[in-house]
Design a protein around this motif. Structure first.
Motif, PDB file in Angstrom:
ATOM      1  N   ASP A  26       7.629   3.685  21.409  1.00  9.90           N
ATOM      2  CA  ASP A  26       7.022   3.809  22.734  1.00  9.90           C
ATOM      3  C   ASP A  26       6.772   5.266  23.123  1.00  9.90           C
ATOM      4  OD1 ASP A  26       6.127   2.342  25.142  1.00  9.90           O
ATOM      5  OD2 ASP A  26       7.770   3.427  26.123  1.00  9.90           O
ATOM      6  N   VAL A  27       7.461   6.208  22.510  1.00  8.20           N
ATOM      7  CA  VAL A  27       7.319   7.632  22.854  1.00  8.20           C
ATOM      8  C   VAL A  27       5.861   8.070  22.752  1.00  8.20           C
ATOM      9  CG1 VAL A  27       7.944   9.993  22.192  1.00  8.20           C
ATOM     10  CG2 VAL A  27       9.708   8.198  22.280  1.00  8.20           C
ATOM     11  N   ALA A  28       5.154   7.616  21.737  1.00 10.34           N
ATOM     12  CA  ALA A  28       3.755   8.024  21.535  1.00 10.34           C
ATOM     13  C   ALA A  28       2.844   7.584  22.683  1.00 10.34           C
ATOM     14  CB  ALA A  28       3.234   7.455  20.223  1.00 10.34           C
ATOM     15  N   ARG A  29       3.288   6.648  23.496  1.00  7.18           N
ATOM     16  CA  ARG A  29       2.468   6.187  24.619  1.00  7.18           C
ATOM     17  C   ARG A  29       2.456   7.174  25.796  1.00  7.18           C
ATOM     18  NH1 ARG A  29       4.674   1.084  22.756  1.00  7.18           N
ATOM     19  NH2 ARG A  29       2.956  -0.142  21.909  1.00  7.18           N
ATOM     20  N   PHE A  30       3.465   8.068  25.857  1.00  7.24           N
ATOM     21  CA  PHE A  30       3.484   8.999  26.993  1.00  7.24           C
ATOM     22  C   PHE A  30       3.449  10.470  26.599  1.00  7.24           C
ATOM     23  CE2 PHE A  30       7.918   7.828  26.177  1.00  7.24           C
ATOM     24  CZ  PHE A  30       8.552   9.047  26.111  1.00  7.24           C
ATOM     25  N   THR A  31       3.664  10.793  25.303  1.00  4.63           N
ATOM     26  CA  THR A  31       3.619  12.198  24.889  1.00  4.63           C
ATOM     27  C   THR A  31       3.419  12.315  23.385  1.00  4.63           C
ATOM     28  OG1 THR A  31       4.730  14.347  25.093  1.00  4.63           O
ATOM     29  CG2 THR A  31       6.123  12.473  24.520  1.00  4.63           C
ATOM     30  N   ASP A  32       3.011  13.505  22.971  1.00  8.04           N
ATOM     31  CA  ASP A  32       2.916  13.828  21.543  1.00  8.04           C
ATOM     32  C   ASP A  32       4.118  14.660  21.101  1.00  8.04           C
ATOM     33  OD1 ASP A  32       0.340  12.622  21.407  1.00  8.04           O
ATOM     34  OD2 ASP A  32      -0.503  14.425  22.313  1.00  8.04           O
ATOM     35  N   VAL A  33       5.024  14.949  22.017  1.00 10.66           N
ATOM     36  CA  VAL A  33       6.183  15.793  21.772  1.00 10.66           C
ATOM     37  C   VAL A  33       7.319  14.956  21.193  1.00 10.66           C
ATOM     38  CG1 VAL A  33       7.926  17.248  22.884  1.00 10.66           C
ATOM     39  CG2 VAL A  33       5.559  17.336  23.651  1.00 10.66           C
ATOM     40  N   LYS A  34       7.988  15.498  20.197  1.00 12.94           N
ATOM     41  CA  LYS A  34       9.151  14.830  19.626  1.00 12.94           C
ATOM     42  C   LYS A  34      10.370  15.091  20.528  1.00 12.94           C
ATOM     43  CE  LYS A  34      12.052  14.545  15.564  1.00 12.94           C
ATOM     44  NZ  LYS A  34      12.364  15.065  14.235  1.00 12.94           N
ATOM     45  N   PRO A  35      11.066  14.043  20.960  1.00  8.20           N
ATOM     46  CA  PRO A  35      12.249  14.248  21.800  1.00  8.20           C
ATOM     47  C   PRO A  35      13.390  14.851  20.985  1.00  8.20           C
ATOM     48  CG  PRO A  35      11.957  11.911  21.294  1.00  8.20           C
ATOM     49  CD  PRO A  35      10.769  12.627  20.731  1.00  8.20           C
ATOM     50  N   VAL A  36      14.200  15.657  21.671  1.00  9.45           N
ATOM     51  CA  VAL A  36      15.391  16.271  21.070  1.00  9.45           C
ATOM     52  C   VAL A  36      16.603  15.727  21.807  1.00  9.45           C
ATOM     53  CG1 VAL A  36      16.612  18.439  20.661  1.00  9.45           C
ATOM     54  CG2 VAL A  36      14.111  18.349  20.465  1.00  9.45           C
ATOM     55  N   LEU A  37      17.578  15.198  21.073  1.00 12.10           N
ATOM     56  CA  LEU A  37      18.789  14.649  21.672  1.00 12.10           C
ATOM     57  C   LEU A  37      19.934  15.639  21.543  1.00 12.10           C
ATOM     58  CD1 LEU A  37      16.994  12.147  20.971  1.00 12.10           C
ATOM     59  CD2 LEU A  37      19.108  10.861  20.822  1.00 12.10           C
ATOM     60  N   ALA A  38      20.699  15.786  22.621  1.00 15.94           N
ATOM     61  CA  ALA A  38      21.867  16.651  22.612  1.00 15.94           C
ATOM     62  C   ALA A  38      22.985  15.960  23.383  1.00 15.94           C
ATOM     63  CB  ALA A  38      21.548  18.003  23.246  1.00 15.94           C
ATOM     64  N   ARG A  39      24.156  15.944  22.794  1.00 20.65           N
ATOM     65  CA  ARG A  39      25.305  15.351  23.461  1.00 20.65           C
ATOM     66  C   ARG A  39      25.949  16.385  24.378  1.00 20.65           C
ATOM     67  NH1 ARG A  39      30.921  12.964  21.274  1.00 20.65           N
ATOM     68  NH2 ARG A  39      31.521  12.107  23.268  1.00 20.65           N
ATOM     69  N   ALA A  40      26.281  15.970  25.575  1.00 22.02           N
ATOM     70  CA  ALA A  40      26.926  16.856  26.544  1.00 22.02           C
ATOM     71  C   ALA A  40      28.417  16.546  26.607  1.00 22.02           C
ATOM     72  CB  ALA A  40      26.300  16.686  27.917  1.00 22.02           C
ATOM     73  N   VAL A  41      29.206  17.545  26.932  1.00 20.50           N
ATOM     74  CA  VAL A  41      30.645  17.347  27.136  1.00 20.50           C
ATOM     75  C   VAL A  41      31.023  17.957  28.477  1.00 20.50           C
ATOM     76  CG1 VAL A  41      31.224  17.301  24.687  1.00 20.50           C
ATOM     77  CG2 VAL A  41      31.225  19.466  25.886  1.00 20.50           C
ATOM     78  N   SER A  42      32.015  17.360  29.104  1.00 23.20           N
ATOM     79  CA  SER A  42      32.546  17.908  30.360  1.00 23.20           C
ATOM     80  C   SER A  42      33.670  18.877  30.024  1.00 23.20           C
ATOM     81  CB  SER A  42      33.094  16.785  31.236  1.00 23.20           C
ATOM     82  OG  SER A  42      32.059  15.917  31.608  1.00 23.20           O
ATOM     83  N   VAL A  43      33.723  19.952  30.776  1.00 21.32           N
ATOM     84  CA  VAL A  43      34.807  20.911  30.587  1.00 21.32           C
ATOM     85  C   VAL A  43      35.554  21.116  31.891  1.00 21.32           C
ATOM     86  CG1 VAL A  43      33.834  22.110  28.631  1.00 21.32           C
ATOM     87  CG2 VAL A  43      33.227  22.839  30.927  1.00 21.32           C
TER      88      VAL A  43
END
Length: 104
Positions: A87-104
């Motif tokens: 579905d990503v191609a339906r709204f952008t040509d940009v590849k998504p980047v995933l990053a996990r967040a942590v609480s400190v």
């Protein structure tokens, strides 16, 4: 008994002020698709954020909150993940980047 902290993933999209990114589709169609696909595996919420003005760099951020690490793993391993990614191609040509967040 201690509660397990949620697992938070940030999905970011990088581009320029002219990069194609359909915000309306993203919020109105893609995020509901993500919730439908992964809620049963432990996705608790999905929220989108955009820069206040068009700019180069980050053009969109999505925060995904999963119940825990196992919920994230189950979501990504589910059969519905291919539909989410296609579905990503339906709204952008940009590849998504995933990053996990942590609480400190």
């Amino acid at each position: 008994m201690s509660a397990t902290a949620p697992t938070i993933i940030y999905v970011t999209y990088q581009g320029s002020a002219t990069t194609r990114f359909d915000r309306g589709y993203y919020v109105g169609t893609h995020l509901p698709l993500v919730m439908k696909a992964w809620e049963g595996h432990g996705l608790e919420s999905a929220a989108a954020f955009f820069p206040a003005a068009a700019q180069d760099g980050t053009i969109a951020i999505c925060e995904l909150r999963f119940r825990d690490d196992a919920a994230l793993a189950a979501s990504l391993a589910s059969a519905d993940t291919s539909e989410v990614m296609a579905d990503v191609a339906r709204f952008t040509d940009v590849k998504p980047v995933l990053a996990r967040a942590v609480s400190v």
